[in-house]
Design an enzyme around this catalytic site. Structure first.
Site, PDB file in Angstrom:
ATOM      1  N   LYS A  37      65.197  43.049  51.858  1.00  0.00           N
ATOM      2  CA  LYS A  37      64.438  42.387  52.929  1.00  0.00           C
ATOM      3  C   LYS A  37      63.431  41.398  52.326  1.00  0.00           C
ATOM      4  O   LYS A  37      63.109  41.483  51.134  1.00  0.00           O
ATOM      5  CB  LYS A  37      63.702  43.438  53.766  1.00  0.00           C
ATOM      6  CG  LYS A  37      62.659  44.242  53.008  1.00  0.00           C
ATOM      7  CD  LYS A  37      62.205  45.452  53.823  1.00  0.00           C
ATOM      8  CE  LYS A  37      61.181  46.266  53.047  1.00  0.00           C
ATOM      9  NZ  LYS A  37      60.959  47.597  53.654  1.00  0.00           N
ATOM     10  N   TYR A 262      37.330  21.667  44.635  1.00  0.00           N
ATOM     11  CA  TYR A 262      36.634  21.658  45.924  1.00  0.00           C
ATOM     12  C   TYR A 262      35.325  22.437  45.871  1.00  0.00           C
ATOM     13  O   TYR A 262      35.234  23.468  45.186  1.00  0.00           O
ATOM     14  CB  TYR A 262      37.525  22.288  47.000  1.00  0.00           C
ATOM     15  CG  TYR A 262      38.655  21.396  47.452  1.00  0.00           C
ATOM     16  CD1 TYR A 262      38.423  20.080  47.861  1.00  0.00           C
ATOM     17  CD2 TYR A 262      39.960  21.880  47.483  1.00  0.00           C
ATOM     18  CE1 TYR A 262      39.465  19.275  48.284  1.00  0.00           C
ATOM     19  CE2 TYR A 262      41.008  21.077  47.903  1.00  0.00           C
ATOM     20  CZ  TYR A 262      40.757  19.777  48.304  1.00  0.00           C
ATOM     21  OH  TYR A 262      41.786  18.988  48.718  1.00  0.00           O
ATOM     22  N   MET A 311      45.367  24.180  47.863  1.00  0.00           N
ATOM     23  CA  MET A 311      46.621  24.504  48.547  1.00  0.00           C
ATOM     24  C   MET A 311      47.822  24.321  47.613  1.00  0.00           C
ATOM     25  O   MET A 311      48.721  25.155  47.573  1.00  0.00           O
ATOM     26  CB  MET A 311      46.804  23.617  49.788  1.00  0.00           C
ATOM     27  CG  MET A 311      48.039  24.009  50.596  1.00  0.00           C
ATOM     28  SD  MET A 311      48.361  22.904  51.967  1.00  0.00           S
ATOM     29  CE  MET A 311      47.036  23.309  53.064  1.00  0.00           C
TER      30      MET A 311
HETATM   31  C1  LIG Z   1      61.084  48.636  52.696  1.00  0.00           C
HETATM   32  C2  LIG Z   1      61.730  49.934  52.990  1.00  0.00           C
HETATM   33  C3  LIG Z   1      62.261  50.724  51.946  1.00  0.00           C
HETATM   34  C4  LIG Z   1      62.069  50.400  50.487  1.00  0.00           C
HETATM   35  O1  LIG Z   1      60.820  50.910  50.064  1.00  0.00           O
HETATM   36  P1  LIG Z   1      60.335  50.789  48.545  1.00  0.00           P
HETATM   37  O2  LIG Z   1      59.021  51.489  48.531  1.00  0.00           O
HETATM   38  O3  LIG Z   1      60.187  49.327  48.270  1.00  0.00           O
HETATM   39  O4  LIG Z   1      61.377  51.403  47.701  1.00  0.00           O
HETATM   40  C5  LIG Z   1      62.964  51.861  52.289  1.00  0.00           C
HETATM   41  N1  LIG Z   1      63.119  52.228  53.579  1.00  0.00           N
HETATM   42  C6  LIG Z   1      62.587  51.512  54.603  1.00  0.00           C
HETATM   43  C7  LIG Z   1      62.771  52.000  56.003  1.00  0.00           C
HETATM   44  C8  LIG Z   1      61.867  50.358  54.345  1.00  0.00           C
HETATM   45  O5  LIG Z   1      61.335  49.667  55.357  1.00  0.00           O
END
Ligand SMILES: *Cc1c(COP(=O)(O)O)cnc(C)c1O
Length: 366
Positions: A37, A262, A311
């Site tokens: 993700k 800045y 930035m």
């Molecule tokens: C992000 C996520 C993981 C992975 O977690 P880590 O701590 O990065 O290993 C596993 N299960 C769910 C439901 C997640 O949202």
């Protein structure tokens, strides 16, 4: 084309090493789901998924469009969408993604769609809330879910899962063990009423480290793959995946009393040499790193960020470093540097990695 000179290099061999490291903690039959993700924790989800496709049973993404990007790139491995939205379910099916159904509104919406589209045994995943209180069904929902599922051949439960709230914190062992036991009891009820056995999983990275006995059929590996365990000892066993580099755009020689950046936040108290680097807070470099709180590397020598982070740029002190315009600058190339950046930014490694913005070019090297 992204021709930015600021590049986040992803070390494929380190990913493989880290994956093997976690596999060794597991039974040979336990499946591994790799979480990609948020662009693969800021790396490059497509490149990472292609690279690891043969090594893993499943991928997971948070949202439907992240899964679609993987399918469009030709990834054929099953993909669990952890947080699909009701309005995306048709697209999700069109791309053969597998939804996490976590309450009755999305469950019923998916059943309706599966019915209309005459899907047959479409794989779905059911998530239970066992204490994180984020998303998931309650254990009291089990009879209703079962009664809906048993008479329905449009869908099939590919997996049952839950998520631990404090798997990284051994002082919460009692709470975590309770979560695991309550989840196991939910699973048992499904086993008693279903003619097949869905995949069962509850562990994330720190769960694998601290509660390997609860690995069930599969684990969900995220941050560990990307080089971070839940303590420094565990992290040392892993290899660093991320190298963030840029170059020196311009060098200035400034006199005592002159200021940099800045708000004139930095004042030279001696003749100084400064370098301007084309990476800033829009690239994910927190403003907290400015004003000499963080050092980058130029020819392996450390150079403090001076003044405020802009930035698109930072300025660094290279007074004692022999270097020229165009030379390479390393923002981080080790877990120590990333953890230090996280500490100074008052956050955790996850946020440092995922904050590296999409403007920064990604390169997987192996
Ligand atoms: C992000 C996520 C993981 C992975 O977690 P880590 O701590 O990065 O290993 C596993 N299960 C769910 C439901 C997640 O949202």
């Amino acid at each position: 084309m992204n021709n930015h000179v600021t590049v986040l290099e992803i070390d494929g061999n380190a990913l493989l090493h880290n994956l093997q490291y976690f596999k060794k903690k597991l039974n040979a039959t336990t499946k591994v789901l790799v979480v990609v993700k948020s662009f693969g924790y800021g790396s490059n989800a497509v490149q990472v998924a292609k690279f690891l496709e043969k090594e893993v049973a499943y991928f997971a993404v948070a949202y439907t469009d992240e899964g679609i990007a993987l399918r469009k790139a030709g990834i054929e491995t099953p993909i669990l969408v952890l947080h699909p939205q009701v309005q995306n379910l048709e697209l999700l099916v069109a791309y053969q993604l597998e939804p996490n159904l976590y309450n009755f509104s999305i469950f019923n919406a998916f059943l309706k769609l599966a019915d209309e589209k005459l899907l047959l045994n479409y794989p779905i995943h059911i998530k239970f809330n066992t204490g994180l209180n984020r998303i998931g069904f309650w254990h009291t929902d089990v009879p209703k879910i079962l009664s809906e599922i048993i008479k329905n051949n449009h869908i099939k439960i590919a997996s049952l899962f839950s998520h631990l709230a404090a798997s990284d914190d051994v002082s919460e062992e009692e709470f975590t063990t309770n979560q695991i036991n309550n989840f196991a009891y939910i699973v048992k009820q499904f086993y008693e009423h279903l003619a097949y056995k869905p995949i069962v999983h509850i562990l994330n990275t720190s769960g694998i480290i601290n509660y390997a006995k609860a690995q069930f059929d599969m684990v969900r590996l995220g941050i560990g793959l990307y080089g971070f365990g839940n303590d420094i000892e565990e992290t040392k066993q892993l290899k660093n995946v991320f190298n963030l580099t840029s170059i020196i755009s311009q060098i200035h020689l400034i006199e005592p009393g002159e200021t940099v950046g800045y708000n004139r936040a930095f004042t030279a108290n001696k003749p100084m040499k400064t370098a301007t680097i084309p990476v800033g807070h829009a690239d994910g470099i927190s403003r907290k790193l400015g004003n000499q709180q963080y050092s980058v590397l130029v020819h392996n020598q450390s150079a403090k960020i001076i003044g405020n982070v802009c930035m698109d740029m930072i300025m660094i002190d290279i007074t004692d470093i022999d270097c020229k315009e165009g030379d390479k600058v390393t923002l981080f190339n080790s877990q120590e540097m990333i953890l230090n950046m996280a500490e100074v930014s008052e956050t955790i490694s996850y946020e440092i990695l995922t904050a590296i913005s999409q403007r920064v070019k990604r390169l997987l090297k192996c």
